[in-house]
Motif scaffolding. Sequence first.
Motif, PDB file in Angstrom:
ATOM      1  N   TYR A  72      63.501  26.720  35.656  1.00 32.28           N
ATOM      2  CA  TYR A  72      62.731  27.893  36.070  1.00 32.28           C
ATOM      3  C   TYR A  72      63.430  29.206  35.718  1.00 32.28           C
ATOM      4  CZ  TYR A  72      59.359  24.839  38.216  1.00 32.28           C
ATOM      5  OH  TYR A  72      58.398  23.880  38.410  1.00 32.28           O
ATOM      6  N   ARG A  73      64.759  29.194  35.639  1.00 30.18           N
ATOM      7  CA  ARG A  73      65.463  30.399  35.175  1.00 30.18           C
ATOM      8  C   ARG A  73      65.133  30.654  33.708  1.00 30.18           C
ATOM      9  NH1 ARG A  73      70.045  31.490  32.540  1.00 30.18           N
ATOM     10  NH2 ARG A  73      70.809  29.335  32.661  1.00 30.18           N
ATOM     11  N   LEU A  74      65.092  29.586  32.906  1.00 31.19           N
ATOM     12  CA  LEU A  74      64.761  29.739  31.482  1.00 31.19           C
ATOM     13  C   LEU A  74      63.290  30.110  31.285  1.00 31.19           C
ATOM     14  CD1 LEU A  74      66.868  26.811  29.991  1.00 31.19           C
ATOM     15  CD2 LEU A  74      67.429  29.254  30.058  1.00 31.19           C
ATOM     16  N   ILE A  75      62.414  29.584  32.110  1.00 29.55           N
ATOM     17  CA  ILE A  75      61.006  29.982  32.055  1.00 29.55           C
ATOM     18  C   ILE A  75      60.879  31.460  32.410  1.00 29.55           C
ATOM     19  CG2 ILE A  75      58.758  29.725  33.202  1.00 29.55           C
ATOM     20  CD1 ILE A  75      59.365  26.686  33.326  1.00 29.55           C
ATOM     21  N   TYR A  76      61.601  31.889  33.428  1.00 29.88           N
ATOM     22  CA  TYR A  76      61.624  33.305  33.814  1.00 29.88           C
ATOM     23  C   TYR A  76      62.029  34.153  32.613  1.00 29.88           C
ATOM     24  CZ  TYR A  76      63.109  37.572  36.240  1.00 29.88           C
ATOM     25  OH  TYR A  76      63.275  38.877  36.647  1.00 29.88           O
ATOM     26  N   ASN A  77      63.068  33.701  31.900  1.00 32.71           N
ATOM     27  CA  ASN A  77      63.547  34.440  30.730  1.00 32.71           C
ATOM     28  C   ASN A  77      62.495  34.528  29.637  1.00 32.71           C
ATOM     29  OD1 ASN A  77      66.016  34.977  31.859  1.00 32.71           O
ATOM     30  ND2 ASN A  77      67.072  33.306  30.827  1.00 32.71           N
ATOM     31  N   ALA A  78      61.685  33.493  29.491  1.00 31.22           N
ATOM     32  CA  ALA A  78      60.667  33.466  28.438  1.00 31.22           C
ATOM     33  C   ALA A  78      59.544  34.469  28.703  1.00 31.22           C
ATOM     34  CB  ALA A  78      60.086  32.058  28.310  1.00 31.22           C
ATOM     35  N   TYR A  79      59.334  34.814  29.969  1.00 28.06           N
ATOM     36  CA  TYR A  79      58.212  35.682  30.321  1.00 28.06           C
ATOM     37  C   TYR A  79      58.605  37.079  30.765  1.00 28.06           C
ATOM     38  CZ  TYR A  79      55.301  31.582  29.931  1.00 28.06           C
ATOM     39  OH  TYR A  79      54.644  30.482  29.452  1.00 28.06           O
ATOM     40  N   ASN A  80      59.890  37.385  30.781  1.00 23.28           N
ATOM     41  CA  ASN A  80      60.349  38.694  31.236  1.00 23.28           C
ATOM     42  C   ASN A  80      61.230  39.343  30.182  1.00 23.28           C
ATOM     43  OD1 ASN A  80      59.515  38.990  34.246  1.00 23.28           O
ATOM     44  ND2 ASN A  80      60.187  36.876  34.022  1.00 23.28           N
ATOM     45  N   LYS A  81      61.177  40.643  30.127  1.00 23.24           N
ATOM     46  CA  LYS A  81      61.993  41.373  29.153  1.00 23.24           C
ATOM     47  C   LYS A  81      63.472  41.244  29.469  1.00 23.24           C
ATOM     48  CE  LYS A  81      58.463  44.757  28.075  1.00 23.24           C
ATOM     49  NZ  LYS A  81      58.030  46.144  28.151  1.00 23.24           N
ATOM     50  N   GLU A  82      63.811  41.340  30.744  1.00 23.87           N
ATOM     51  CA  GLU A  82      65.207  41.228  31.156  1.00 23.87           C
ATOM     52  C   GLU A  82      65.591  39.758  31.246  1.00 23.87           C
ATOM     53  OE1 GLU A  82      68.072  42.004  35.016  1.00 23.87           O
ATOM     54  OE2 GLU A  82      65.915  42.169  35.208  1.00 23.87           O
ATOM     55  N   LYS A  83      66.613  39.365  30.505  1.00 20.22           N
ATOM     56  CA  LYS A  83      67.090  37.983  30.558  1.00 20.22           C
ATOM     57  C   LYS A  83      67.895  37.782  31.838  1.00 20.22           C
ATOM     58  CE  LYS A  83      65.260  36.806  26.754  1.00 20.22           C
ATOM     59  NZ  LYS A  83      63.930  36.266  26.861  1.00 20.22           N
ATOM     60  N   LEU A  84      67.606  36.718  32.523  1.00 17.36           N
ATOM     61  CA  LEU A  84      68.290  36.409  33.766  1.00 17.36           C
ATOM     62  C   LEU A  84      69.362  35.362  33.479  1.00 17.36           C
ATOM     63  CD1 LEU A  84      68.227  37.149  36.767  1.00 17.36           C
ATOM     64  CD2 LEU A  84      66.727  35.200  37.122  1.00 17.36           C
ATOM     65  N   THR A  85      70.574  35.837  33.262  1.00 15.86           N
ATOM     66  CA  THR A  85      71.700  34.940  33.006  1.00 15.86           C
ATOM     67  C   THR A  85      72.139  34.305  34.330  1.00 15.86           C
ATOM     68  OG1 THR A  85      73.319  36.682  33.375  1.00 15.86           O
ATOM     69  CG2 THR A  85      72.510  36.400  31.101  1.00 15.86           C
ATOM     70  N   GLN A  86      72.997  33.325  34.233  1.00 16.93           N
ATOM     71  CA  GLN A  86      73.563  32.743  35.450  1.00 16.93           C
ATOM     72  C   GLN A  86      74.257  33.817  36.277  1.00 16.93           C
ATOM     73  OE1 GLN A  86      76.096  29.531  34.135  1.00 16.93           O
ATOM     74  NE2 GLN A  86      74.372  28.119  33.882  1.00 16.93           N
ATOM     75  N   LYS A  87      74.964  34.705  35.597  1.00 11.48           N
ATOM     76  CA  LYS A  87      75.682  35.777  36.288  1.00 11.48           C
ATOM     77  C   LYS A  87      74.709  36.692  37.015  1.00 11.48           C
ATOM     78  CE  LYS A  87      78.874  39.579  35.601  1.00 11.48           C
ATOM     79  NZ  LYS A  87      79.711  40.336  34.687  1.00 11.48           N
ATOM     80  N   LYS A  88      73.632  37.092  36.352  1.00 11.37           N
ATOM     81  CA  LYS A  88      72.657  37.986  36.982  1.00 11.37           C
ATOM     82  C   LYS A  88      71.942  37.316  38.143  1.00 11.37           C
ATOM     83  CE  LYS A  88      71.742  40.969  33.023  1.00 11.37           C
ATOM     84  NZ  LYS A  88      70.764  41.371  32.013  1.00 11.37           N
ATOM     85  N   LEU A  89      71.615  36.038  37.990  1.00 12.53           N
ATOM     86  CA  LEU A  89      70.981  35.311  39.089  1.00 12.53           C
ATOM     87  C   LEU A  89      71.928  35.255  40.283  1.00 12.53           C
ATOM     88  CD1 LEU A  89      68.717  33.685  40.359  1.00 12.53           C
ATOM     89  CD2 LEU A  89      69.569  31.667  39.146  1.00 12.53           C
ATOM     90  N   ALA A  90      73.183  34.951  40.022  1.00  9.18           N
ATOM     91  CA  ALA A  90      74.173  34.893  41.105  1.00  9.18           C
ATOM     92  C   ALA A  90      74.265  36.240  41.819  1.00  9.18           C
ATOM     93  CB  ALA A  90      75.531  34.480  40.551  1.00  9.18           C
ATOM     94  N   GLU A  91      74.320  37.316  41.054  1.00 10.65           N
ATOM     95  CA  GLU A  91      74.397  38.654  41.651  1.00 10.65           C
ATOM     96  C   GLU A  91      73.182  38.940  42.519  1.00 10.65           C
ATOM     97  OE1 GLU A  91      74.860  41.212  38.254  1.00 10.65           O
ATOM     98  OE2 GLU A  91      76.983  40.710  38.019  1.00 10.65           O
ATOM     99  N   LYS A  92      72.004  38.563  42.046  1.00 12.47           N
ATOM    100  CA  LYS A  92      70.768  38.839  42.780  1.00 12.47           C
ATOM    101  C   LYS A  92      70.675  38.072  44.093  1.00 12.47           C
ATOM    102  CE  LYS A  92      67.864  40.253  38.902  1.00 12.47           C
ATOM    103  NZ  LYS A  92      67.179  41.445  39.344  1.00 12.47           N
TER     104      LYS A  92
END
Length: 80
Positions: free
Chosen positions: A17-37
């Motif tokens: 689901y993180r990779l699906i999120y990346n496919a549909y959003n301009k901002e890529k959600l890396t593991q680091k960014k997900l952890a921060e959020k």
Amino acid sequence: MTNEELKKLVGRNIKKYRLIYNAYNKEKLTQKKLAEKIGAKTPLIGALESENNNIGVSIYNLYMISKVLNVPINKFFEEE
């Protein structure tokens, strides 16, 4: 399903689901960014997404991941 199998299933679905999120959003959600959020450390996300996942995810962290990814929490428990 064993505890170990469940941990791996949830981890695979977090990554999916993180990779699906990346496919549909301009901002890529890396593991680091997900952890921060979700207010966690980057190694947690990496460990959860690993095929060698030997840690579980807390209900709180799974809830926060579901909110960030905009995925109902039950989706993390679905087998393909």
